[in-house]
Design an enzyme around this catalytic site. Structure first.
Site, PDB file in Angstrom:
ATOM      1  N   PHE A   1       0.817  -1.212   0.000  1.00 27.46           N
ATOM      2  CA  PHE A   1       0.000   0.000   0.000  1.00 27.46           C
ATOM      3  C   PHE A   1       0.849   1.258   0.000  1.00 27.46           C
ATOM      4  CE2 PHE A   1      -2.270  -3.539   1.806  1.00 27.46           C
ATOM      5  CZ  PHE A   1      -3.438  -3.527   1.075  1.00 27.46           C
TER       6      PHE A   1
ATOM      7  N   ARG B   1       2.753   4.595  -1.199  1.00 29.68           N
ATOM      8  CA  ARG B   1       2.457   5.673  -2.147  1.00 29.68           C
ATOM      9  C   ARG B   1       3.744   6.197  -2.732  1.00 29.68           C
ATOM     10  NH1 ARG B   1      -0.034   9.211   2.342  1.00 29.68           N
ATOM     11  NH2 ARG B   1       1.588   7.996   3.347  1.00 29.68           N
TER      12      ARG B   1
ATOM     13  N   PHE C   1      -7.831  12.339   1.795  1.00 26.81           N
ATOM     14  CA  PHE C   1      -8.270  11.994   0.437  1.00 26.81           C
ATOM     15  C   PHE C   1      -9.599  12.632   0.048  1.00 26.81           C
ATOM     16  CE2 PHE C   1      -5.266   9.207  -1.713  1.00 26.81           C
ATOM     17  CZ  PHE C   1      -4.298   9.201  -0.719  1.00 26.81           C
TER      18      PHE C   1
ATOM     19  N   GLY D   1      -9.573  18.888  -6.843  1.00 26.62           N
ATOM     20  CA  GLY D   1      -8.535  19.297  -7.794  1.00 26.62           C
ATOM     21  C   GLY D   1      -8.869  18.869  -9.203  1.00 26.62           C
TER      22      GLY D   1
ATOM     23  N   GLY E   1      -4.419  10.656 -10.676  1.00 20.67           N
ATOM     24  CA  GLY E   1      -3.684  10.026 -11.780  1.00 20.67           C
ATOM     25  C   GLY E   1      -2.768   8.976 -11.190  1.00 20.67           C
TER      26      GLY E   1
ATOM     27  N   CYS F   1      -1.756   3.701 -10.392  1.00 18.75           N
ATOM     28  CA  CYS F   1      -2.554   2.783  -9.565  1.00 18.75           C
ATOM     29  C   CYS F   1      -4.054   3.034  -9.597  1.00 18.75           C
ATOM     30  CB  CYS F   1      -2.036   2.831  -8.141  1.00 18.75           C
ATOM     31  SG  CYS F   1      -0.283   2.471  -8.080  1.00 18.75           S
TER      32      CYS F   1
HETATM   33  C1  UGA Z   1      -1.907   4.864  -4.321  1.00 16.68           C
HETATM   34  C2  UGA Z   1      -2.380   4.477  -2.897  1.00 16.68           C
HETATM   35  O1  UGA Z   1      -2.540   5.657  -2.103  1.00 16.68           O
HETATM   36  C3  UGA Z   1      -1.389   3.531  -2.221  1.00 16.68           C
HETATM   37  O2  UGA Z   1      -1.901   3.125  -0.957  1.00 16.68           O
HETATM   38  C4  UGA Z   1      -1.183   2.304  -3.123  1.00 16.68           C
HETATM   39  O3  UGA Z   1      -0.224   1.405  -2.580  1.00 16.68           O
HETATM   40  C5  UGA Z   1      -0.699   2.761  -4.489  1.00 16.68           C
HETATM   41  O4  UGA Z   1      -1.659   3.657  -5.066  1.00 16.68           O
HETATM   42  C6  UGA Z   1      -0.540   1.528  -5.345  1.00 16.68           C
HETATM   43  O5  UGA Z   1      -1.544   0.861  -5.649  1.00 16.68           O
HETATM   44  O6  UGA Z   1       0.607   1.141  -5.637  1.00 16.68           O
HETATM   45  P1  UGA Z   1      -0.158   6.663  -5.308  1.00 16.68           P
HETATM   46  O7  UGA Z   1      -0.801   6.365  -6.619  1.00 16.68           O
HETATM   47  O8  UGA Z   1       1.318   6.648  -5.196  1.00 16.68           O
HETATM   48  O9  UGA Z   1      -0.687   5.606  -4.192  1.00 16.68           O
HETATM   49  O10 UGA Z   1      -0.600   8.116  -4.852  1.00 16.68           O
HETATM   50  P2  UGA Z   1      -1.742   8.797  -3.947  1.00 16.68           P
HETATM   51  O11 UGA Z   1      -1.094   9.637  -2.932  1.00 16.68           O
HETATM   52  O12 UGA Z   1      -2.741   7.826  -3.481  1.00 16.68           O
HETATM   53  O13 UGA Z   1      -2.405   9.779  -5.010  1.00 16.68           O
HETATM   54  C7  UGA Z   1      -3.050   9.296  -6.192  1.00 16.68           C
HETATM   55  C8  UGA Z   1      -3.693  10.427  -6.945  1.00 16.68           C
HETATM   56  O14 UGA Z   1      -4.801  10.960  -6.235  1.00 16.68           O
HETATM   57  C9  UGA Z   1      -2.763  11.628  -7.219  1.00 16.68           C
HETATM   58  O15 UGA Z   1      -2.956  12.058  -8.553  1.00 16.68           O
HETATM   59  C10 UGA Z   1      -3.245  12.698  -6.259  1.00 16.68           C
HETATM   60  O16 UGA Z   1      -3.033  14.012  -6.730  1.00 16.68           O
HETATM   61  C11 UGA Z   1      -4.735  12.384  -6.190  1.00 16.68           C
HETATM   62  N1  UGA Z   1      -5.366  12.833  -4.938  1.00 16.68           N
HETATM   63  C12 UGA Z   1      -5.016  12.277  -3.742  1.00 16.68           C
HETATM   64  C13 UGA Z   1      -6.356  13.806  -4.998  1.00 16.68           C
HETATM   65  O17 UGA Z   1      -6.693  14.327  -6.089  1.00 16.68           O
HETATM   66  N2  UGA Z   1      -6.964  14.201  -3.834  1.00 16.68           N
HETATM   67  C14 UGA Z   1      -6.649  13.668  -2.626  1.00 16.68           C
HETATM   68  O18 UGA Z   1      -7.253  14.055  -1.604  1.00 16.68           O
HETATM   69  C15 UGA Z   1      -5.634  12.697  -2.577  1.00 16.68           C
END
Ligand code: UGA
Length: 432
Positions: A142, A144, A239, A243, A247, A250
């Protein structure tokens, strides 16, 4: 994911051999170049190359001496949304052929649909030497991007989907130094936990972006609304940041794959389809907003945009990574280029990857202020810290018009108004 996991387990004192297929990458990794921008990773890589705990190789020889072999290859989306399992299956058969005489755990960290690890087990059985002792286990992760090292050290939970006590015990022992709850379960549940975990986070983001649309229509403030909703600890404020959508490698892939799996099972996947749709709308609505703002800028209609140049800050799909896979910026750049805008772009880490795709269609600035030089407006697509702390007076002077369209809500509308900007953000009242 594979690299971070390998580095952290090596740092715990395990002997880790990482098998890859690209000789140039293996050479660079053995030379201490982590290939990706991930805070804290290079330090651990160098330390464990030096002490010999870690080595990168093309050879599968080390499989025979390993107690645990992790599969950490990609499972990208195919056209129809399903996961491409060719890499998982390909390495499963190679691992099988190299198994030694002792019991080995084949632990799948790649995100795979329910039932895949039973197939992996069948592939390993078919290709393993006579009498080989092994168990296939699902051990999703999990972490990030951008916080990969600390997420691996301090996870909320460690999931072990296993039908073998011996395999479970070995994995529990390996994970002993890391924090978090332990969930020991069956293979299918472990596989589904990963998709469900990513999909509920993506659902929260799309829900927040949908509420942002309500706010834009009604004059309400999305940040206040969602913060208040998040104060309920059954929901949590995490989360719910609005925005231009999620992207990365994942969420988009896993939401699509879970919907695909559901359709095959005859389930109603409307909720997941909606999550994807709202996510697409978040970036397309941003483009429509930019077109409205700059086409009504007082000097004509659509044709007038042909000569307009805009500055763009932030290209990676989120801060603290150079990753642009499924980054909303890519869609936004394509659309704005096709509308005739000239674009000067800047990102602290992702410029090389964007250049490889867009070539000379964009102007590349080596620092954020140079991107502004004479542009008619600034668009913010990723919330890097260095943008939040910028001197806004200098930004205003550098732009030919004081217009900022912020896809990540990094500035305060009231402050922007005071400084004399026209400021547009997501789910909040515009400052004109
Ligand atoms: C995500 C999960 O959070 C991890 O737990 C998981 O292990 C990983 O995928 C995976 O499957 O390998 P990640 O893709 O690195 O991690 O990034 P996140 O921090 O989750 O953000 C994902 C996207 O959501 C980004 O584009 C971010 O800008 C967007 N986001 C996140 C939002 O638009 N709003 C939020 O409140 C949070």
């Amino acid at each position: 994911m594979g690299l971070v996991t390998a580095c952290v387990f090596a740092d715990f004192g395990n002997t880790v051999r990482v098998i890859g297929r690209t000789p140039e990458k293996i050479k660079k990794l053995n030379g201490g170049d982590p290939l990706i921008f991930e805070p804290g990773l290079q330090e651990i890589l160098l330390r464990n190359l030096e002490n010999g705990n870690l080595k990168f190789t093309q050879s599968y020889d080390s499989v025979g001496e390993s107690k645990i072999v992790f599969i950490a290859v990609g499972t990208p989306s195919l056209e129809d949304g399903s996961a491409d399992l060719s890499q998982v299956k390909g390495v499963a058969s190679k691992i099988a052929k190299n198994l030694g005489s002792d019991f080995t755990v084949v632990s799948c960290k790649s995100t795979v649909p329910v039932g895949t690890n039973l197939e992996v087990e069948a592939i390993v059985r078919e290709n393993a030497p006579e009498g080989a002792k092994f168990a296939v286990v699902s051990c999703p992760e999990f972490l990030r991007e951008g916080t990969g090292v600390s997420d691996t050290l301090y996870p909320d939970r460690v999931i072990i989907g296993s039908e073998s006590q011996e395999a479970t015990d070995l994995l529990l022992e390996l994970h002993a130094p890391v924090g978090g709850k332990r969930v020991v379960t069956d293979l299918a549940s472990a596989e589904l936990i990963k998709y469900a975990a990513n999909s509920i986070l993506a659902t929260k983001i799309s829900f927040a972006n949908l509420i942002a649309q309500y706010c834009e229509k009604t004059g309400a403030n999305a940040e206040v609304v969602l913060e208040a909703v998040g104060f309920d600890n059954r929901v949590s404020e995490k989360f719910l940041n609005v925005g231009i959508g999620y992207g990365g490698a994942c969420f988009p892939k896993d939401v699509k794959a879970l919907a695909y799996i559901g359709k095959n099972l005859g389930l109603d996947t409307g909720l997941l389809d909606g999550v994807e749709e709202v996510n697409f709308n978040a970036k397309s609505r941003f483009v429509e907003k930019v077109l409205r703002i700059f086409e009504s800028g007082g000097d004509g209609g659509a044709s007038a945009t042909k000569k307009k140049r805009l500055a763009i800050w932030g290209l990676s799909f989120k801060p603290n990574t150079d990753d642009i896979r499924e980054a909303p910026s890519r869609y936004i750049l394509e659309r704005l280029l096709s509308e005739g805008f000239g674009l000067s772009v800047y990102d602290p880490e992702a410029m090389g990857h964007i250049k490889a795709i867009f070539g000379d269609k964009l102007r590349y600035a080596d620092d954020k202020m140079k991107a502004l030089d004479g542009a008619e407006g600034l668009l913010i697509l990723t919330e890097w810290n260095e943008f939040e702390g910028v001197d806004l007076e200098t930004v205003k002077k550098a732009l030919s018009k004081p217009i900022v369209v912020d896809g990540r809500n990094i500035f305060e509308p009231r402050k922007m108004k005071k400084l004399g900007f026209k400021y547009y953000s997501v789910g909040r009242r515009d400052v004109k």
